[in-house]
Design a protein around this motif. Structure first.
Motif, PDB file in Angstrom:
ATOM      1  N   LYS A 110      40.796  40.643  47.591  1.00 17.48           N
ATOM      2  CA  LYS A 110      40.113  39.961  48.691  1.00 17.48           C
ATOM      3  C   LYS A 110      38.616  39.812  48.472  1.00 17.48           C
ATOM      4  CE  LYS A 110      43.002  40.544  52.693  1.00 17.48           C
ATOM      5  NZ  LYS A 110      43.023  40.954  54.084  1.00 17.48           N
ATOM      6  N   LEU A 111      38.037  40.601  47.583  1.00 18.21           N
ATOM      7  CA  LEU A 111      36.593  40.531  47.375  1.00 18.21           C
ATOM      8  C   LEU A 111      36.248  39.369  46.448  1.00 18.21           C
ATOM      9  CD1 LEU A 111      35.717  44.309  47.027  1.00 18.21           C
ATOM     10  CD2 LEU A 111      35.584  42.854  49.043  1.00 18.21           C
ATOM     11  N   ARG A 112      35.210  38.630  46.804  1.00 16.93           N
ATOM     12  CA  ARG A 112      34.814  37.449  46.033  1.00 16.93           C
ATOM     13  C   ARG A 112      33.981  37.845  44.812  1.00 16.93           C
ATOM     14  NH1 ARG A 112      33.003  34.872  51.577  1.00 16.93           N
ATOM     15  NH2 ARG A 112      32.352  37.025  51.655  1.00 16.93           N
ATOM     16  N   VAL A 113      34.330  37.250  43.696  1.00 13.54           N
ATOM     17  CA  VAL A 113      33.724  37.613  42.416  1.00 13.54           C
ATOM     18  C   VAL A 113      32.228  37.336  42.393  1.00 13.54           C
ATOM     19  CG1 VAL A 113      33.694  37.103  39.938  1.00 13.54           C
ATOM     20  CG2 VAL A 113      35.871  37.299  41.139  1.00 13.54           C
ATOM     21  N   LEU A 114      31.817  36.133  42.776  1.00 16.03           N
ATOM     22  CA  LEU A 114      30.419  35.734  42.602  1.00 16.03           C
ATOM     23  C   LEU A 114      29.429  36.505  43.450  1.00 16.03           C
ATOM     24  CD1 LEU A 114      30.674  31.862  42.209  1.00 16.03           C
ATOM     25  CD2 LEU A 114      30.159  33.564  40.472  1.00 16.03           C
ATOM     26  N   TYR A 115      29.754  36.753  44.710  1.00 19.06           N
ATOM     27  CA  TYR A 115      28.720  37.380  45.551  1.00 19.06           C
ATOM     28  C   TYR A 115      29.141  38.685  46.197  1.00 19.06           C
ATOM     29  CZ  TYR A 115      30.888  33.522  48.126  1.00 19.06           C
ATOM     30  OH  TYR A 115      31.759  32.608  48.610  1.00 19.06           O
ATOM     31  N   GLU A 116      30.220  39.284  45.769  1.00 21.80           N
ATOM     32  CA  GLU A 116      30.554  40.644  46.201  1.00 21.80           C
ATOM     33  C   GLU A 116      30.805  41.543  44.988  1.00 21.80           C
ATOM     34  OE1 GLU A 116      32.506  39.654  50.553  1.00 21.80           O
ATOM     35  OE2 GLU A 116      33.805  39.579  48.796  1.00 21.80           O
ATOM     36  N   LEU A 117      31.708  41.137  44.100  1.00 20.07           N
ATOM     37  CA  LEU A 117      32.062  41.995  42.973  1.00 20.07           C
ATOM     38  C   LEU A 117      31.002  42.049  41.884  1.00 20.07           C
ATOM     39  CD1 LEU A 117      35.871  41.306  42.555  1.00 20.07           C
ATOM     40  CD2 LEU A 117      34.732  43.246  43.632  1.00 20.07           C
ATOM     41  N   ASN A 118      30.474  40.904  41.472  1.00 19.00           N
ATOM     42  CA  ASN A 118      29.486  40.916  40.387  1.00 19.00           C
ATOM     43  C   ASN A 118      28.244  41.747  40.714  1.00 19.00           C
ATOM     44  OD1 ASN A 118      30.865  39.622  38.373  1.00 19.00           O
ATOM     45  ND2 ASN A 118      29.988  37.612  38.772  1.00 19.00           N
ATOM     46  N   PRO A 119      27.638  41.611  41.908  1.00 20.03           N
ATOM     47  CA  PRO A 119      26.480  42.462  42.200  1.00 20.03           C
ATOM     48  C   PRO A 119      26.816  43.969  42.197  1.00 20.03           C
ATOM     49  CG  PRO A 119      26.537  40.621  43.717  1.00 20.03           C
ATOM     50  CD  PRO A 119      27.828  40.597  42.961  1.00 20.03           C
ATOM     51  N   MET A 120      27.955  44.327  42.793  1.00 23.98           N
ATOM     52  CA  MET A 120      28.344  45.752  42.802  1.00 23.98           C
ATOM     53  C   MET A 120      28.640  46.226  41.385  1.00 23.98           C
ATOM     54  SD  MET A 120      30.638  46.541  46.178  1.00 23.98           S
ATOM     55  CE  MET A 120      31.965  45.426  45.788  1.00 23.98           C
ATOM     56  N   ASP A 169      37.105  30.474  38.640  1.00 24.38           N
ATOM     57  CA  ASP A 169      37.514  29.076  38.547  1.00 24.38           C
ATOM     58  C   ASP A 169      37.051  28.251  39.743  1.00 24.38           C
ATOM     59  OD1 ASP A 169      39.222  30.280  40.318  1.00 24.38           O
ATOM     60  OD2 ASP A 169      41.056  29.761  39.243  1.00 24.38           O
ATOM     61  N   HIS A 170      36.548  28.917  40.773  1.00 21.48           N
ATOM     62  CA  HIS A 170      35.906  28.234  41.896  1.00 21.48           C
ATOM     63  C   HIS A 170      34.978  29.218  42.612  1.00 21.48           C
ATOM     64  CE1 HIS A 170      39.540  30.028  43.629  1.00 21.48           C
ATOM     65  NE2 HIS A 170      38.933  30.012  44.786  1.00 21.48           N
ATOM     66  N   ILE A 171      34.159  28.729  43.513  1.00 23.26           N
ATOM     67  CA  ILE A 171      33.093  29.547  44.108  1.00 23.26           C
ATOM     68  C   ILE A 171      33.610  30.718  44.942  1.00 23.26           C
ATOM     69  CG2 ILE A 171      32.749  28.150  46.177  1.00 23.26           C
ATOM     70  CD1 ILE A 171      29.685  28.622  45.669  1.00 23.26           C
ATOM     71  N   HIS A 172      34.787  30.575  45.534  1.00 23.65           N
ATOM     72  CA  HIS A 172      35.336  31.650  46.365  1.00 23.65           C
ATOM     73  C   HIS A 172      36.442  32.433  45.661  1.00 23.65           C
ATOM     74  CE1 HIS A 172      32.961  30.459  49.780  1.00 23.65           C
ATOM     75  NE2 HIS A 172      33.375  29.209  49.659  1.00 23.65           N
ATOM     76  N   CYS A 173      36.446  32.416  44.350  1.00 27.87           N
ATOM     77  CA  CYS A 173      37.439  33.132  43.555  1.00 27.87           C
ATOM     78  C   CYS A 173      37.393  34.629  43.891  1.00 27.87           C
ATOM     79  CB  CYS A 173      37.137  32.917  42.079  1.00 27.87           C
ATOM     80  SG  CYS A 173      38.275  33.718  40.976  1.00 27.87           S
ATOM     81  N   THR A 174      38.552  35.242  44.070  1.00 26.37           N
ATOM     82  CA  THR A 174      38.626  36.662  44.407  1.00 26.37           C
ATOM     83  C   THR A 174      39.302  37.448  43.290  1.00 26.37           C
ATOM     84  OG1 THR A 174      40.743  36.371  45.547  1.00 26.37           O
ATOM     85  CG2 THR A 174      38.738  36.195  46.884  1.00 26.37           C
ATOM     86  N   ALA A 175      39.128  38.759  43.316  1.00 23.60           N
ATOM     87  CA  ALA A 175      39.747  39.632  42.321  1.00 23.60           C
ATOM     88  C   ALA A 175      39.862  41.039  42.893  1.00 23.60           C
ATOM     89  CB  ALA A 175      38.907  39.655  41.047  1.00 23.60           C
ATOM     90  N   PRO A 176      40.828  41.811  42.421  1.00 26.10           N
ATOM     91  CA  PRO A 176      40.897  43.221  42.796  1.00 26.10           C
ATOM     92  C   PRO A 176      39.799  43.985  42.064  1.00 26.10           C
ATOM     93  CG  PRO A 176      42.644  42.689  41.259  1.00 26.10           C
ATOM     94  CD  PRO A 176      41.932  41.409  41.566  1.00 26.10           C
ATOM     95  N   CYS A 177      39.491  45.202  42.498  1.00 25.14           N
ATOM     96  CA  CYS A 177      38.457  45.950  41.786  1.00 25.14           C
ATOM     97  C   CYS A 177      38.678  47.452  41.818  1.00 25.14           C
ATOM     98  CB  CYS A 177      37.075  45.610  42.326  1.00 25.14           C
ATOM     99  SG  CYS A 177      36.691  46.337  43.908  1.00 25.14           S
ATOM    100  N   VAL A 178      38.179  48.077  40.762  1.00 23.50           N
ATOM    101  CA  VAL A 178      38.114  49.523  40.612  1.00 23.50           C
ATOM    102  C   VAL A 178      36.729  49.800  40.062  1.00 23.50           C
ATOM    103  CG1 VAL A 178      39.078  51.552  39.481  1.00 23.50           C
ATOM    104  CG2 VAL A 178      40.565  49.619  40.009  1.00 23.50           C
ATOM    105  N   MET A 179      35.938  50.611  40.762  1.00 26.53           N
ATOM    106  CA  MET A 179      34.578  50.921  40.313  1.00 26.53           C
ATOM    107  C   MET A 179      34.328  52.414  40.416  1.00 26.53           C
ATOM    108  SD  MET A 179      32.353  47.944  42.112  1.00 26.53           S
ATOM    109  CE  MET A 179      32.776  46.241  41.929  1.00 26.53           C
ATOM    110  N   GLY A 180      33.639  52.946  39.423  1.00 25.70           N
ATOM    111  CA  GLY A 180      33.323  54.364  39.437  1.00 25.70           C
ATOM    112  C   GLY A 180      32.892  54.832  38.067  1.00 25.70           C
ATOM    113  N   SER A 181      33.111  56.125  37.783  1.00 27.70           N
ATOM    114  CA  SER A 181      32.730  56.656  36.478  1.00 27.70           C
ATOM    115  C   SER A 181      33.640  56.064  35.410  1.00 27.70           C
ATOM    116  CB  SER A 181      32.842  58.182  36.460  1.00 27.70           C
ATOM    117  OG  SER A 181      34.206  58.570  36.459  1.00 27.70           O
ATOM    118  N   ILE A 182      33.167  56.033  34.184  1.00 24.03           N
ATOM    119  CA  ILE A 182      33.936  55.470  33.078  1.00 24.03           C
ATOM    120  C   ILE A 182      35.282  56.172  32.961  1.00 24.03           C
ATOM    121  CG2 ILE A 182      33.994  55.192  30.560  1.00 24.03           C
ATOM    122  CD1 ILE A 182      30.934  54.809  30.686  1.00 24.03           C
ATOM    123  N   LYS A 183      35.263  57.480  33.024  1.00 23.73           N
ATOM    124  CA  LYS A 183      36.488  58.274  32.879  1.00 23.73           C
ATOM    125  C   LYS A 183      37.493  57.956  33.988  1.00 23.73           C
ATOM    126  CE  LYS A 183      38.058  63.047  33.091  1.00 23.73           C
ATOM    127  NZ  LYS A 183      37.646  64.405  33.421  1.00 23.73           N
TER     128      LYS A 183
END
Length: 87
Positions: A21-31, A55-69
């Motif tokens: 649900k999170l948008r790649v361009l202005y939610e995921l990329n900055p985080m 592929d478009h401005i509102h493109c969404t993707a799942p995410c996992v963020m944290g330590s490398i391990k």
């Protein structure tokens, strides 16, 4: 909070939102940029978020963020169970 106390931030794909649900361009990329700059890792479960080409401005993707391990451990679980990653 994840940067200060550790752990992971997870917003996985679901049956209702197969590409997350999170948008790649202005939610995921900055985080993802901040997490990576702090020495962490950001992923869709299959690939690095910062390498995604929307592929478009509102493109969404799942995410996992944290330590490398921690993120690598979750990616490995996705591989073993055949899930995650949206696209």
């Amino acid at each position: 909070r994840t940067l200060l106390y550790g752990g992971v931030f997870l917003y996985p794909a679901s049956k209702q939102a197969r590409n997350g649900k999170l948008r790649v361009l202005y939610e995921l990329n900055p985080m993802a940029f901040l997490i990576n700059a702090a020495g962490g890792r950001s992923s869709t479960g299959k690939e690095d978020i910062l390498t995604l080409v929307p592929d478009h401005i509102h493109c969404t993707a799942p995410c996992v963020m944290g330590s490398i391990k921690d993120v690598e451990q979750i990616e490995q679980m996705y591989k073993e169970l055949g899930g995650g990653g949206g696209k």
